[in-house]
Motif scaffolding. Structure first.
Motif, PDB file in Angstrom:
ATOM      1  N   GLN A 195       0.834  -1.210   0.000  1.00  0.00           N
ATOM      2  CA  GLN A 195       0.000   0.000   0.000  1.00  0.00           C
ATOM      3  C   GLN A 195       0.867   1.258   0.000  1.00  0.00           C
ATOM      4  OE1 GLN A 195      -2.465  -0.923   3.389  1.00  0.00           O
ATOM      5  NE2 GLN A 195      -3.977  -1.990   2.132  1.00  0.00           N
ATOM      6  N   GLN A 196       1.980   1.235   0.744  1.00  0.00           N
ATOM      7  CA  GLN A 196       2.905   2.378   0.742  1.00  0.00           C
ATOM      8  C   GLN A 196       3.549   2.552  -0.623  1.00  0.00           C
ATOM      9  OE1 GLN A 196       5.702   1.969   4.041  1.00  0.00           O
ATOM     10  NE2 GLN A 196       4.868   3.902   4.796  1.00  0.00           N
ATOM     11  N   ARG A 253      22.404  -1.873  -4.375  1.00  0.00           N
ATOM     12  CA  ARG A 253      21.220  -1.021  -4.254  1.00  0.00           C
ATOM     13  C   ARG A 253      20.307  -1.179  -5.460  1.00  0.00           C
ATOM     14  NH1 ARG A 253      22.495   4.904  -2.210  1.00  0.00           N
ATOM     15  NH2 ARG A 253      20.269   4.860  -2.534  1.00  0.00           N
ATOM     16  N   GLY A 254      18.997  -1.003  -5.225  1.00  0.00           N
ATOM     17  CA  GLY A 254      18.040  -1.050  -6.316  1.00  0.00           C
ATOM     18  C   GLY A 254      16.722  -1.634  -5.851  1.00  0.00           C
ATOM     19  N   VAL A 255      15.835  -1.860  -6.793  1.00  0.00           N
ATOM     20  CA  VAL A 255      14.531  -2.478  -6.535  1.00  0.00           C
ATOM     21  C   VAL A 255      14.589  -3.886  -7.102  1.00  0.00           C
ATOM     22  CG1 VAL A 255      12.046  -2.358  -6.926  1.00  0.00           C
ATOM     23  CG2 VAL A 255      13.371  -0.233  -6.672  1.00  0.00           C
ATOM     24  N   TYR A 256      14.316  -4.868  -6.256  1.00  0.00           N
ATOM     25  CA  TYR A 256      14.414  -6.282  -6.644  1.00  0.00           C
ATOM     26  C   TYR A 256      13.070  -6.781  -7.155  1.00  0.00           C
ATOM     27  CZ  TYR A 256      19.112  -6.485  -4.840  1.00  0.00           C
ATOM     28  OH  TYR A 256      20.456  -6.288  -4.678  1.00  0.00           O
ATOM     29  N   PRO A 260      13.919   3.633  -9.481  1.00  0.00           N
ATOM     30  CA  PRO A 260      12.506   3.290  -9.286  1.00  0.00           C
ATOM     31  C   PRO A 260      11.571   3.958 -10.290  1.00  0.00           C
ATOM     32  CG  PRO A 260      13.537   3.834  -7.188  1.00  0.00           C
ATOM     33  CD  PRO A 260      14.524   4.183  -8.267  1.00  0.00           C
ATOM     34  N   LYS A 261      12.001   5.035 -10.942  1.00  0.00           N
ATOM     35  CA  LYS A 261      11.146   5.715 -11.925  1.00  0.00           C
ATOM     36  C   LYS A 261      10.945   4.878 -13.181  1.00  0.00           C
ATOM     37  CE  LYS A 261      12.239  10.273 -10.261  1.00  0.00           C
ATOM     38  NZ  LYS A 261      13.244  11.309 -10.325  1.00  0.00           N
ATOM     39  N   PHE A 287       8.164   2.969  -5.491  1.00  0.00           N
ATOM     40  CA  PHE A 287       9.252   2.136  -4.965  1.00  0.00           C
ATOM     41  C   PHE A 287      10.409   3.017  -4.506  1.00  0.00           C
ATOM     42  CE2 PHE A 287       7.151  -1.196  -7.381  1.00  0.00           C
ATOM     43  CZ  PHE A 287       7.361  -2.310  -6.588  1.00  0.00           C
ATOM     44  N   ARG A 288      11.205   2.485  -3.581  1.00  0.00           N
ATOM     45  CA  ARG A 288      12.469   3.085  -3.156  1.00  0.00           C
ATOM     46  C   ARG A 288      13.549   2.024  -3.303  1.00  0.00           C
ATOM     47  NH1 ARG A 288      12.461   4.657   2.629  1.00  0.00           N
ATOM     48  NH2 ARG A 288      11.249   2.774   2.791  1.00  0.00           N
ATOM     49  N   GLN A 289      14.757   2.458  -3.567  1.00  0.00           N
ATOM     50  CA  GLN A 289      15.879   1.521  -3.646  1.00  0.00           C
ATOM     51  C   GLN A 289      16.115   0.865  -2.295  1.00  0.00           C
ATOM     52  OE1 GLN A 289      19.339   3.829  -4.657  1.00  0.00           O
ATOM     53  NE2 GLN A 289      19.295   3.121  -6.765  1.00  0.00           N
ATOM     54  N   SER A 290      16.467  -0.408  -2.322  1.00  0.00           N
ATOM     55  CA  SER A 290      16.947  -1.055  -1.108  1.00  0.00           C
ATOM     56  C   SER A 290      18.346  -0.522  -0.837  1.00  0.00           C
ATOM     57  CB  SER A 290      16.991  -2.573  -1.290  1.00  0.00           C
ATOM     58  OG  SER A 290      17.935  -2.891  -2.289  1.00  0.00           O
TER      59      SER A 290
END
Length: 155
Positions: A39-40, A56-59, A133-134, A46-49
């Motif tokens: 929901q967030q 770093r990045g979105v998995y 994330p964009k 998304f935000r990078q880990s």
């Protein structure tokens, strides 16, 4: 086969294939998480880990079976999957733990891709890490469910 895999694809978007993601192509991918986190993400993106196997990045994965296993530390009935569309940009294949494993973005790549069954991921399923994330557009939050097998015969 997952019940969710029969949704129509948006124009110009590719479905899971066995081959490496092609540069500058959009794919349907999946991200496993909790309902609250989903929901967030839906509200704020998304935000990078901070870190991970590929830095770093979105998995994400093009394989729904991979995404539905996450997060590993919570019960299955508390998990959801976010279906997204990703423009992968320039893709770097990572087949082993060394080299550009965590520095791929420093060399101009937008996505790192770990192929299925290359030995880096215990499940043997593919994994992607998207730097920006964009590049990711949320499509839906889904609750993965297996299709009921067709039973033929007597009880």
């Amino acid at each position: 086969m997952w019940a969710e895999e029969d949704f129509p694809l948006p124009r110009g978007v590719a479905r899971l294939v066995e081959l490496q993601p092609e540069d500058n192509t959009c794919y349907v991918m999946f991200h496993g998480t909790t309902r609250q986190a989903a929901q967030q993400i839906q509200a704020k993106g998304f935000r990078q880990s901070e870190d991970g196997m590929l830095g770093r990045g979105v998995y994400l994965s093009r394989d729904l079976d991979k995404a539905r296993r996450y997060p590993l530390d919570i019960l299955e009935n508390q998990r959801v999957v976010i279906r997204v569309i990703v423009n992968v940009g320039r893709v770097k294949t990572i087949r082993y733990q060394a080299g550009m494993q965590k520095t791929w973005h420093d060399y101009g790549y937008d996505t790192a891709w770990v192929p299925a069954n290359c030995g880096m991921v215990r499940s043997g399923l593919e994994e992607n890490c998207v730097w920006d994330p964009k590049r990711i557009t949320v499509q839906a939050i889904i609750k993965p469910k297996t299709q009921q097998p067709f039973y033929q015969g007597t009880w």
